[in-house]
Structure formats: structure tokens, C-alpha cells
Design an enzyme around this catalytic site. Structure first.
Site, PDB file in Angstrom:
ATOM      1  N   ASP A   1      26.417  10.925   3.005  1.00 41.25           N
ATOM      2  CA  ASP A   1      27.289  10.130   3.883  1.00 41.25           C
ATOM      3  C   ASP A   1      26.950   8.635   3.843  1.00 41.25           C
ATOM      4  O   ASP A   1      27.443   7.868   4.656  1.00 41.25           O
ATOM      5  CB  ASP A   1      27.218  10.663   5.327  1.00 41.25           C
TER       6      ASP A   1
ATOM      7  N   HIS B   1      23.866   7.315   4.248  1.00 40.94           N
ATOM      8  CA  HIS B   1      22.737   6.869   5.070  1.00 40.94           C
ATOM      9  C   HIS B   1      21.525   6.504   4.230  1.00 40.94           C
ATOM     10  O   HIS B   1      21.336   7.002   3.124  1.00 40.94           O
ATOM     11  CB  HIS B   1      22.396   7.900   6.172  1.00 40.94           C
TER      12      HIS B   1
ATOM     13  N   ASP C   1      11.020   8.194   8.333  1.00 44.39           N
ATOM     14  CA  ASP C   1      11.621   8.914   9.459  1.00 44.39           C
ATOM     15  C   ASP C   1      10.906  10.234   9.739  1.00 44.39           C
ATOM     16  O   ASP C   1      10.068  10.686   8.949  1.00 44.39           O
ATOM     17  CB  ASP C   1      13.125   9.154   9.211  1.00 44.39           C
TER      18      ASP C   1
ATOM     19  N   GLU D   1      22.596   6.732  10.157  1.00 43.70           N
ATOM     20  CA  GLU D   1      23.877   7.365   9.867  1.00 43.70           C
ATOM     21  C   GLU D   1      25.008   6.330   9.944  1.00 43.70           C
ATOM     22  O   GLU D   1      24.819   5.233  10.486  1.00 43.70           O
ATOM     23  CB  GLU D   1      24.130   8.478  10.895  1.00 43.70           C
TER      24      GLU D   1
HETATM   25  P1  PGA Z   1      17.948  14.309  -0.434  1.00 43.10           P
HETATM   26  O1  PGA Z   1      18.230  13.429   0.877  1.00 43.10           O
HETATM   27  O2  PGA Z   1      16.932  13.535  -1.223  1.00 43.10           O
HETATM   28  O3  PGA Z   1      17.372  15.606   0.099  1.00 43.10           O
HETATM   29  O4  PGA Z   1      19.229  14.447  -1.128  1.00 43.10           O
HETATM   30  C1  PGA Z   1      18.450  12.067   0.740  1.00 43.10           C
HETATM   31  C2  PGA Z   1      18.562  11.438   2.119  1.00 43.10           C
HETATM   32  O5  PGA Z   1      19.098  12.072   3.042  1.00 43.10           O
HETATM   33  O6  PGA Z   1      18.142  10.278   2.261  1.00 43.10           O
END
Ligand code: PGA
Length: 259
Positions: free
Chosen positions: A134, A136, A67, A141
Site C-alpha cells: 500500500d 507504506h 517499528d 500507512e
Molecule cells: P515485506 O514487507 O518485506 O514482508 O514485503 C514490507 C513492508 O511492509 O515494509
């Protein structure tokens, strides 16, 4: 699905790096799907070390990132293109590194072309994934179609808050992103998801012991034929069958082990 519970994030990252290193050694022309965020930073650190100290060769590897923030060009310090250069590509050259273009003018056209590039490369052998608090994966999302392909998504306020640490405040985090879809991720031959820390414990339990639901996009991975989940004790703390996963891991036959 295999759930591996390590003592802490440091051990989890070394284990994940060992999975990646084994693939790169066995299949030097492999296609890697790469992730950003805080979780994979120590994984990349270990891959850099293996490259520099042990000669692990990435020169024939092709990579595709999950992404990118829409509106941020590759020179923007918070872009994922900049993140990848800082943590990996400046130190470990690969044959071709692809990222979604945060400055794409024709967004649907770019996304279709990104999907096409992945297909033409032969498909992703190993997709590295973090997990949002959350639920994702990529930036899919809650509510994302479980059949989705690369496209624009709007971040939740929660994700913008989680990522505010990189930008200064939630208000400065871009609202839109380009992300591989859940369907794109599901097409990779092996998915390797990492989650560390208490903040991820609820999402981990929902994703891997709860029902498959687009409200927890990572739960779609329950349908993936080859999924490895590496957790630390804190991220595993809400799982009801943690003892069973440990028992299974301790009894793996040698030929299935990667470390
Ligand atoms: P993080 O993010 O590794 O910074 O906790 C994980 C994600 O949002 O996929």
C-alpha cells in the site's frame, strides 16, 4: 534518487548487503536503521555470512529498528525483536540494538524518548526500508503525515492481510504498532529501500514516478537527498523509465559503485 534494477530478489539482496557492508567497513561506529518483514531476510543472511566467513565486524555498530507491534513483548515469537534476534543479532553481535518497546505503558513518552535516543546516537547513517504493497514505509500507512515522528499507528486491513502469513490469520495481527515517522526516516543520511516481486510493482511506480503524496508515504523519499532503491525485474515492471535507470546504472563511474 538512484533506482537499481536487479535480475531477481537474490541479486537485489546481495547488492543491498554490499551497501551495508561497505558502510560498516568504512565507519565501524555507524548507526544503522533496520527493517523487518520478508524482504530483508536474505540481506541479513548475507551479512551473517560476511561476518562469519569474512570477519565483517559489527561490534561497534548501533542499530535502531523501524517499528514493533504494540502489545507484543520481545519474547513473543512474532515480535520484531524476536525476528531481529533470529535473523541477525543472535549471530552478529552489535554494540547496541534499539527497538520500539511493544509493551510501553506511556506510549507518547516512549516514542519521544526513542527519537531522543536516535538523536543522541548522532543520527542514522543508513536506513534500510521495505515497501508495503500500500506504499507504506516503516508502518506509516497511507494518510500518514510526511513530517511524522515515532508514534502509534493503526494498521490498514491490507497490511494486516499481508502480514497474516506470520500470525495464521489477519484477525491475529495486532491492530496497533509503534513506528518511526516519515520525518524520522527522512532524517537519516542515506535511505536504502528494497522492493521485490510483482506485488510491489504498483506501489513502486506510484512512490517513485508519481506525485509526492501522503497517500503513498514512500513517495516522500523523492525529497530525500540520498536515496537508493533496489528492485528486481518484477517490482520494476510498472516503471515507465526502467530502461533509463538501467542505462544510468550501467554507466556509473567506478568511484560510485559499491559492488
Ligand atoms: P515485506 O514487507 O518485506 O514482508 O514485503 C514490507 C513492508 O511492509 O515494509
Amino acid at each position: 534518487m538512484e533506482l537499481v534494477i536487479k535480475k531477481d530478489a537474490g541479486e537485489g539482496a546481495l547488492s543491498a548487503a554490499a551497501v551495508l557492508a561497505r558502510l560498516v567497513s568504512q565507519k565501524p561506529e555507524c548507526v544503522l536503521g533496520l527493517a523487518t518483514g520478508g524482504t530483508p531476510v536474505p540481506v541479513y543472511r548475507e551479512l551473517v555470512r560476511r561476518h562469519q566467513e569474512e570477519g565483517l565486524d559489527f561490534s561497534r555498530v548501533t542499530s535502531f529498528n523501524l517499528d514493533e507491534y504494540l502489545g507484543l513483548g520481545p519474547e513473543h515469537p512474532q515480535s520484531y525483536a524476536a525476528y531481529m534476534r533470529e535473523h541477525l543479532f543472535d549471530k552478529v553481535p552489535v554494540r547496541a540494538a534499539h527497538l520500539p518497546d511493544g509493551l510501553a505503558r506511556d506510549v507518547p513518552g516512549f516514542c519521544a524518548e526513542y527519537e531522543d535516543r536516535i538523536r543522541r546516537s548522532g543520527g542514522i547513517d543508513l536506513q534500510l526500508l521495505g515497501l508495503g504493497s500500500d506504499g507504506h514505509i516503516g508502518f506509516n500507512e497511507p494518510g500518514s503525515s510526511l513530517a511524522s515522528r515515532t508514534r502509534i499507528k493503526t494498521l490498514t486491513e491490507r497490511t494486516r492481510k499481508d502480514n497474516a502469513r506470520y500470525f495464521g490469520s489477519p484477525g491475529e495481527v495486532p491492530k496497533h504498532v509503534l513506528t518511526m515517522g516519515v520525518g524520522t526516516i527522512m532524517d537519516s543520511r542515506h535511505c536504502l529501500l528494497l522492493a521485490f516481486g510483482e506485488k510491489k510493482a504498483k506501489a513502486v511506480a506510484e512512490a517513485f514516478e508519481g506525485p509526492v503524496s501522503h497517500m503513498v508515504p514512500a513517495s516522500a523519499l523523492q525529497w530525500h537527498p540520498q536515496l537508493t532503491v533496489i528492485l528486481d525485474e518484477a517490482a520494476a515492471s510498472h516503471l515507465t523509465r526502467a530502461d533509463y535507470y538501467r542505462w544510468v546504472y550501467d554507466r556509473k563511474p567506478d568511484w560510485q559503485r559499491w559492488e
